[in-house]
Design a protein around this motif. Structure first.
Motif, PDB file in Angstrom:
ATOM      1  N   ASP A  12       0.845  -1.184   0.000  1.00 41.23           N
ATOM      2  CA  ASP A  12       0.000   0.000   0.000  1.00 41.23           C
ATOM      3  C   ASP A  12       0.881   1.234   0.000  1.00 41.23           C
ATOM      4  OD1 ASP A  12      -2.933  -0.675   0.142  1.00 41.23           O
ATOM      5  OD2 ASP A  12      -2.129  -1.991   1.678  1.00 41.23           O
ATOM      6  N   GLU A  14       0.739   4.168   1.959  1.00 37.34           N
ATOM      7  CA  GLU A  14       1.147   4.865   3.166  1.00 37.34           C
ATOM      8  C   GLU A  14       2.129   4.012   3.955  1.00 37.34           C
ATOM      9  OE1 GLU A  14       0.493   7.797   3.700  1.00 37.34           O
ATOM     10  OE2 GLU A  14      -1.359   8.324   2.687  1.00 37.34           O
ATOM     11  N   GLY A 366      -9.433   2.018   7.203  1.00 43.88           N
ATOM     12  CA  GLY A 366      -9.500   3.307   6.516  1.00 43.88           C
ATOM     13  C   GLY A 366      -8.781   3.249   5.184  1.00 43.88           C
ATOM     14  N   ARG A 367      -7.655   2.560   5.167  1.00 41.63           N
ATOM     15  CA  ARG A 367      -6.883   2.431   3.935  1.00 41.63           C
ATOM     16  C   ARG A 367      -7.669   1.652   2.883  1.00 41.63           C
ATOM     17  NH1 ARG A 367      -0.684   0.828   4.837  1.00 41.63           N
ATOM     18  NH2 ARG A 367      -1.539  -1.220   5.271  1.00 41.63           N
ATOM     19  N   ASP A 368      -8.539   0.777   3.350  1.00 44.09           N
ATOM     20  CA  ASP A 368      -9.378   0.005   2.432  1.00 44.09           C
ATOM     21  C   ASP A 368     -10.691   0.708   2.106  1.00 44.09           C
ATOM     22  OD1 ASP A 368      -7.578  -1.965   2.236  1.00 44.09           O
ATOM     23  OD2 ASP A 368      -8.600  -3.385   3.540  1.00 44.09           O
ATOM     24  N   HIS A 369     -10.868   1.911   2.640  1.00 42.06           N
ATOM     25  CA  HIS A 369     -12.063   2.727   2.359  1.00 42.06           C
ATOM     26  C   HIS A 369     -13.337   2.157   2.950  1.00 42.06           C
ATOM     27  CE1 HIS A 369      -9.322   4.725  -0.324  1.00 42.06           C
ATOM     28  NE2 HIS A 369      -9.207   3.655  -1.061  1.00 42.06           N
ATOM     29  N   ASP A 373     -11.815   7.762   4.985  1.00 43.90           N
ATOM     30  CA  ASP A 373     -10.412   7.835   4.577  1.00 43.90           C
ATOM     31  C   ASP A 373      -9.504   8.463   5.632  1.00 43.90           C
ATOM     32  OD1 ASP A 373     -11.195   6.676   2.273  1.00 43.90           O
ATOM     33  OD2 ASP A 373     -11.273   8.537   1.108  1.00 43.90           O
ATOM     34  N   SER A 376      -6.934   6.502   7.526  1.00 42.89           N
ATOM     35  CA  SER A 376      -5.705   6.030   6.901  1.00 42.89           C
ATOM     36  C   SER A 376      -4.635   7.124   6.789  1.00 42.89           C
ATOM     37  CB  SER A 376      -6.004   5.477   5.508  1.00 42.89           C
ATOM     38  OG  SER A 376      -6.467   6.523   4.682  1.00 42.89           O
ATOM     39  N   GLU A 377      -4.949   8.319   7.304  1.00 46.82           N
ATOM     40  CA  GLU A 377      -3.954   9.401   7.201  1.00 46.82           C
ATOM     41  C   GLU A 377      -2.770   9.151   8.135  1.00 46.82           C
ATOM     42  OE1 GLU A 377      -5.315  13.378   7.603  1.00 46.82           O
ATOM     43  OE2 GLU A 377      -6.888  13.117   6.108  1.00 46.82           O
ATOM     44  N   SER A 491     -20.286   1.115   4.206  1.00 41.32           N
ATOM     45  CA  SER A 491     -19.061   0.530   3.673  1.00 41.32           C
ATOM     46  C   SER A 491     -19.265  -0.234   2.373  1.00 41.32           C
ATOM     47  CB  SER A 491     -18.451  -0.410   4.717  1.00 41.32           C
ATOM     48  OG  SER A 491     -18.308   0.251   5.945  1.00 41.32           O
ATOM     49  N   ARG A 494     -18.741   1.703  -0.746  1.00 45.68           N
ATOM     50  CA  ARG A 494     -17.341   2.079  -0.943  1.00 45.68           C
ATOM     51  C   ARG A 494     -16.499   0.860  -1.306  1.00 45.68           C
ATOM     52  NH1 ARG A 494     -14.798   6.083   3.068  1.00 45.68           N
ATOM     53  NH2 ARG A 494     -13.786   6.661   1.158  1.00 45.68           N
ATOM     54  N   THR A 498     -14.344   0.491  -4.689  1.00 43.56           N
ATOM     55  CA  THR A 498     -12.934   0.116  -4.654  1.00 43.56           C
ATOM     56  C   THR A 498     -12.692  -1.116  -5.515  1.00 43.56           C
ATOM     57  OG1 THR A 498     -12.882   0.915  -2.395  1.00 43.56           O
ATOM     58  CG2 THR A 498     -11.019  -0.412  -3.100  1.00 43.56           C
TER      59      THR A 498
END
Lengths: 807, 53
Positions: A12, A14, A366-369, A373, A376-377, A491, A494, A498
């Protein structure tokens, strides 16, 4: 799933800082496992198992190492934040993964809440009983009572959320110190206890008789109660992205921490049973505890009225979370205060580990939405997931302060057990699907028996927990239902976006100047079919004042990144250019070329992304009787999974049919068939509604058709009608169509096939196959039924990749 | 007749020994794989392009 890399090289964007050593993550695991478990639950577990507590800890180690091996294998192969959640996602698809992550996040957070409360209780007792510092009385705020314990608990939650924000190295350093302090204290306690036992062997041995006063049932309950203490590997693997040399470090840390912790737990149990005498003080405290009904002491045996008859394990059970601390006063000098201090360190250490892991799970989600989001920061300076840390910390503090945490916490064991069930299953799928491609740092022996034993033992323990505490199951079920609700309301959409983005990539798109509300998607694969399919699609689009979207899908093998498929784009563009000669002037026509690993999925993805109302496919007219597919793998996948209406045109001579037959039968698909019939009628075809009266009641059938005729007439669409008697519906339709020289048959899906081979029903498919001229089969989209069907299909084992079948 | 305590102690010891054997075996496998010298399970045939850290 990351389609570009697939599971073997999953990555990924990040990146977290990679600065934890084998020692660091072993300490994280030990810290998580020697937390509230040993200080709070040991006394209570002793009350259930008696001297068999030693066995309960050994057996927990025995069954947990099966899943430990699974974690070691997967943690070494896919060392990324997310752990069990990530593996379930890769192997079993995103809907299962969402629940895995949801359970994991809350299980860790609730465990963290317990530790903050444990910390608060120990500090409170220490300050008031030993230092004589007066603290304020609890304040009642509507439904919540805020006492000094909760203030201390909230303080601990904030402190460790901040430490986790500061970064993994600080997290590891703080955790290491705390863990080493408490392990040292425990070892000193054990040394004193063993000294007593070896000095008084006969007396100590006598305290272990009877060894199983509550039989094996008590041992199993103790195992369930303390299971939460043995899930450190879930926390170790969360650090995979922050470990130096994870392929070696992660599996070793899993094994070392298990070995250390199970041994320590067993030694503590031996000392606790063997080195403690039932003194009048302890007896009185236990009686007070039993009278207050505290210490979570349900299901405990009553304290004997006479002190001579009381066994130490019975007393410990009623002393609850203070059992170890009270007993320690006998075992070594200043034992109670030392254990209280160690308990404070211990709960902080466990809190640190659970804050860390719950943060990493929510970060991965979060990274997977599947969560917003923001989760995932990564903080630009600290390189830590600061938003996920803040939310996890807030969750821990909120539940500790505001909710009846005991009730909710009972569900954490069940949730961990359910999570481990999924992970064991995921390990089997991952080894089978990608075993020869993954760069493992450790592989478990006796595959797949190890994860199967892991599944069976966890399942048995989870089911047994219901006998002890139905509340645990009710709580877990409630959390899961909340998760299911969030999944469907937020979810799922989303996830679908994705998946569509990952599975299918748009290469070119040419838009017509005009856009209309109703869209018919026409996948073009065979130029020979294009004229007829576009003609039918245009008629339907025109009737609905809509537009066409022609699409062509270039496919690349599953192992090849989608970006490699661009070289096929020109070829697909030429196919579309050729098809454009059949496009009508009065209907806007858009064009897209896409790349995907699977044609069927890609078509559905385009329809989803472009919000198409109808997918119209061409079919050569040959059913595959001896394969898994009814009409062909691509058509089957589109029809089964489409999120809009679907039509399949059995292609014949490319001409406008002068006469069209529409056999009717009541059902959800008839409206769609009537829409097609209306479109045909508008295009100049002479349409006849037809019914086969199998019960001989021709008049009633005619009356029903007349009603439909009347409705169509109101829209200025004139159709004929006819009814024939017959027993074999398909044969009657076919002979009537041939005798009357019809050139097209429009037929709705007759019923939902239970068998995979029957997509539209046996009658439409027989007609479609045997009629020599054009046949259009249509099926109406039913969102609720499709969602339930898709969900069930995934949960019975068809994972994300299981339907990824090439033509 | 063997007492419950003896049976319990034996079962407890066996469970603990099983755990320790698994741990030692786990370390052995990890080290062997790191040395590219493990030939069981997915490693039962030479794998091109292996890169062990």
């Amino acid at each position: 799933m990351s389609d570009e890399e697939g599971l073997p090289g999953h990555s990924d964007n990040e990146d977290l800082a990679r600065d934890l050593s084998l020692f660091d993550i072993t300490m994280i695991g030990v810290g998580a496992m020697i937390g509230a478990g040993i200080f709070v639950l040991t006394g209570l577990a002793a009350g259930q198992a008696g001297p068999g507590l030693v066995m309960a800890f050994a057996f927990n180690g025995f069954i947990t190492i099966f899943t430990g091996m699974v974690y070691a294998e997967l943690g070494s192969a896919i060392p990324e934040a997310g752990g069990g959640y990530l593996w379930v996602r890769e192997a079993l698809g995103r809907s299962q993964a969402f629940l895995a992550g949801w359970m994991s996040w809350f299980a860790h957070a609730v465990a963290g809440s317990l530790y903050t409360l444990g910390f608060g209780a120990f500090v409170h007792l220490l300050l008031t009983d030993y230092f004589g510092i007066p603290l304020f009385q609890p304040i009642n705020l509507v439904v919540v009572s805020i006492g000094p314990e909760k203030v201390f608990a909230a303080f601990a939650g904030v402190l460790f959320a901040y430490i986790n924000f500061r970064g993994a190295k600080e997290t590891g350093l703080a955790g290491n110190i705390v863990t080493m302090v408490k392990v040292t204290v425990i070892l000193v306690l054990v040394a004193f206890g063993l000294g007593y036992i070896f000095g008084n062997p006969a007396e100590a041995t006598g305290r272990f008789r009877p060894f199983l006063p509550r039989d094996f049932g008590g041992v199993f309950i103790a195992m369930g109660l303390t299971f939460i203490a043995f899930e450190g590997y879930e926390i170790i693997v969360q650090s995979g992205e922050e470990v130096v040399n994870p392929k070696k470090s992660v599996p070793k840390a899993v094994f070392y921490s298990m070995s250390i912790v199970v041994t320590i737990y067993m030694l503590v149990a031996i000392v606790l049973i063997g080195a403690v005498t039932v003194t009048p003080d302890l007896f009185q405290l236990a009686q007070e505890g039993a009278a207050a009904g505290g210490h979570g002491g349900g299901n405990l045996p009553e304290i004997p009225s006479n002190i001579e008859d009381a066994a130490v394990w019975e007393i410990l059970g009623h002393l609850g979370e203070l059992g170890l601390a009270r007993a320690a006063g006998q075992i070594m000098p200043y034992g109670t205060i030392v254990i209280l201090v160690a308990g404070i360190f211990s709960t902080l250490s466990a809190l640190n580990a659970t804050t860390y892991s719950s943060t990493r799970v929510s970060f991965a989600m979060g990274r997977d939405h599947v969560l917003p989001d923001a989760f995932s920061e990564v903080h630009p300076e600290k390189r830590t997931p600061h938003i996920a840390t803040a939310f996890s910390g807030a969750l821990i503090i909120f539940m500790a302060v505001a909710l009846p945490i005991e009730a909710v916490a009972a569900a954490t064991d069940v949730m961990f057990l359910l999570l481990f069930l999924q992970v064991n299953y995921a390990a089997i799928v991952i080894r089978r699907e990608w075993g020869d491609q993954i760069d493992y740092g450790y592989v478990m022996p006796y595959f797949p028996y190890v994860p199967i034993i892991g599944i069976l033992t966890k399942l048995a323990l989870a089911v047994y927990l219901f006998n002890y505490s139905p509340l645990a199951w009710y709580g877990a079920t409630a959390w899961i239902l909340v998760g299911v609700g969030i999944f469907f309301l937020y979810s799922r959409g989303r996830v679908r976006e994705t998946e569509a983005k990952e599975e299918t990539r748009l290469i070119t798109e040419e838009r017509a100047p005009e856009e209309r509300g109703y869209q018919v998607l026409v996948p073009i694969a065979n130029p020979a079919n294009a004229e007829q399919v576009i003609r039918v699609a245009s008629a339907v689009a025109r009737h609905n004042d809509g537009e066409l979207l022609l699409t062509s899908v270039a496919t690349v093998p599953g192992q090849t990144p989608l970006s490699e498929g661009r070289q096929f784009a020109d070829e697909q563009r030429e196919v579309l250019d050729e098809a454009m000669q059949y496009a009508p002037d009065d209907v806007p026509v858009h064009r897209t070329v896409t790349i995907g690993h699977d044609i069927g999925k890609s078509i559905n993805n385009v329809a989803y992304q472009r919000d198409s109302d109808l997918i119209l496919l061409g079919w050569r007219g040959q059913r595959k009787r001896f394969s898994d597919y009814a009409l062909g793998s691509n058509i089957d996948i589109v029809v089964e999974n489409a999120e809009c209406d679907v039509g399949v045109v059995k292609t014949a001579e490319p001409l406008v049919p002068a006469r069209t037959l529409m056999p009717t039968a009541s059902g959800v698909n008839e409206d769609l068939a009537l829409l097609f019939a209306s479109a045909y009628a508008e295009a100049g075809s002479n349409v006849t509604l037809f019914n086969v009266a199998t019960d001989g009641d021709v008049e009633e059938a005619k009356s029903s058709l007349a009603d439909k005729q009347e409705v169509l007439a109101e829209s200025d669409i004139d159709v004929d009608l006819d009814v024939k008697e017959g027993e074999d519906i398909a044969e009657t339709i076919l002979s009537y169509a041939r005798d009357e020289e019809f050139e097209s048959i429009i037929i709705g899906a007759a019923s939902e096939g239970i068998l995979r081979r029957v997509l539209f029903g046996e009658i439409p498919e027989t007609v479609g196959e045997e009629f020599e001229k054009e046949v259009v089969m249509v099926r109406k989209h039913r969102p609720v039924q499709s969602a339930v069907k898709g969900f069930v299909r995934k949960w019975i084992g068809k994972g994300a990749r299981a339907t990824n079948l090439d033509e | 007749m063997v007492s419950t305590l003896t049976i319990g102690a034996i079962l407890t010891l066996l469970a603990w020994i099983w755990l320790q054997i698994t741990v030692v075996h786990g370390k052995y496998v990890v080290d062997k794989i790191a040395d590219n010298d493990y030939r069981k399970g997915p490693f039962d045939r030479p794998r091109d392009g292996d890169s062990h850290e």
